[in-house]
Design an enzyme around this catalytic site. Structure first.
Site, PDB file in Angstrom:
ATOM      1  N   ASN A   1      44.221  62.729 128.921  1.00  0.00           N
ATOM      2  CA  ASN A   1      44.075  64.265 129.001  1.00  0.00           C
ATOM      3  C   ASN A   1      45.351  64.728 129.609  1.00  0.00           C
ATOM      4  OD1 ASN A   1      43.304  67.094 129.831  1.00  0.00           O
ATOM      5  ND2 ASN A   1      41.840  66.548 128.226  1.00  0.00           N
TER       6      ASN A   1
ATOM      7  N   GLU B   1      35.453  52.116 130.304  1.00  0.00           N
ATOM      8  CA  GLU B   1      34.134  51.536 130.722  1.00  0.00           C
ATOM      9  C   GLU B   1      32.961  52.811 130.563  1.00  0.00           C
ATOM     10  OE1 GLU B   1      36.786  51.171 132.192  1.00  0.00           O
ATOM     11  OE2 GLU B   1      37.281  49.313 133.233  1.00  0.00           O
TER      12      GLU B   1
HETATM   13  N1  THU Z   1      41.653  52.949 133.154  1.00  0.00           N
HETATM   14  C1  THU Z   1      40.442  52.593 132.455  1.00  0.00           C
HETATM   15  O1  THU Z   1      40.231  53.052 131.283  1.00  0.00           O
HETATM   16  N2  THU Z   1      39.577  51.831 133.132  1.00  0.00           N
HETATM   17  C2  THU Z   1      39.579  51.573 134.435  1.00  0.00           C
HETATM   18  O2  THU Z   1      38.854  50.892 135.103  1.00  0.00           O
HETATM   19  C3  THU Z   1      40.899  51.623 135.188  1.00  0.00           C
HETATM   20  C4  THU Z   1      41.992  52.630 134.499  1.00  0.00           C
HETATM   21  C5  THU Z   1      42.416  53.827 132.354  1.00  0.00           C
HETATM   22  C6  THU Z   1      42.541  55.184 132.998  1.00  0.00           C
HETATM   23  C7  THU Z   1      44.049  55.766 132.361  1.00  0.00           C
HETATM   24  O3  THU Z   1      44.077  56.163 130.924  1.00  0.00           O
HETATM   25  C8  THU Z   1      44.791  54.294 132.564  1.00  0.00           C
HETATM   26  O4  THU Z   1      43.702  53.462 132.575  1.00  0.00           O
HETATM   27  C9  THU Z   1      45.776  54.107 133.564  1.00  0.00           C
HETATM   28  O5  THU Z   1      44.941  54.343 134.892  1.00  0.00           O
END
Ligand code: THU
Length: 154
Positions: free
Chosen positions: A57, A67
Site C-alpha cells: 500500500n 501469509e
Molecule cells: N512480507 C510478506 O509477505 N511476508 C513476510 O512474512 C515478510 C514480509 C512482505 C511484506 C512486504 O510487502 C515485503 O514482504 C517486504 O517487507
C-alpha cells in the site's frame, strides 16, 4: 524419496505441490514499493490449497503479508471449520529462504497446531522446514484467553 515417506506428515507429492503453489503464488504479489515478492500456499485438511501473496500500500504499514492474505482467504472460505490446516508454504526470490515475519507467525498461531510445518522455499527451489512452535516458541494463543459466557454478556 518414496511416496510413503512423510515429511512432517506430508507425502513427498504434497510437499512438491505445496512448493509449486507457493512459488506460483508469488506472481500474484502486488509489491510496487519493495519489489519483494512473497507467495504463500496453505495445505488444508480437506486436501485443497489456498494461495496468498503480499499486497502493498502507498501508506506502507497498511501492507498485508502473503501469509495473512492466505489465512484470511482460507478462514472466510470455511477451511478452519472443515478440518483446519496441515501445512504452510512460503516462497520468496532470495536464498537462503525468508521466514514468516513475527506478525504472521502470530496470525498463523491462531489457526494452526504448534506442530504444523512451515516450509520456506528459496530462489533455487530448496526449502527449509520448521514447525510453528520452533518459529514461535512459548507462544500466546487462543487457549490462554478467558472465553466469555454469551449468557452473562461478559
Ligand atoms: N512480507 C510478506 O509477505 N511476508 C513476510 O512474512 C515478510 C514480509 C512482505 C511484506 C512486504 O510487502 C515485503 O514482504 C517486504 O517487507
Amino acid at each position: 524419496m518414496s511416496e510413503n515417506t512423510t515429511i512432517h506428515g506430508l507425502t513427498s507429492t504434497e510437499v512438491k505441490t505445496l512448493g509449486e503453489h507457493a512459488v506460483s503464488a508469488k506472481s500474484l504479489a502486488y509489491c510496487p514499493y519493495s519489489n519483494f515478492r512473497v507467495g504463500c500456499a496453505i495445505l488444508c485438511a480437506d486436501g485443497s490449497y489456498v494461495l496468498g501473496a503480499n499486497i502493498e500500500n502507498a501508506s506502507y504499514p497498511v501492507t498485508i503479508c502473503a501469509e495473512r492474505t492466505a489465512f484470511g482467504k482460507a478462514v472466510v472460505d470455511g477451511k478452519r471449520e472443515s478440518g483446519g490446516f496441515k501445512a504452510v508454504g512460503v516462497s520468496t526470490d532470495i536464498s537462503p529462504p525468508a521466514s514468516p515475519c513475527g506478525m504472521c507467525r502470530q496470525f498463523i498461531r491462531e489457526f494452526c497446531d504448534l506442530k504444523t510445518p512451515i516450509f520456506m522455499w528459496d530462489s533455487k527451489g530448496e526449502y527449509i522446514v520448521m514447525t510453528l512452535e520452533q518459529l514461535l516458541p512459548m507462544s500466546f494463543g487462543p487457549d490462554q484467553l478467558h472465553k466469555p459466557d454469551p449468557n452473562k454478556g461478559n
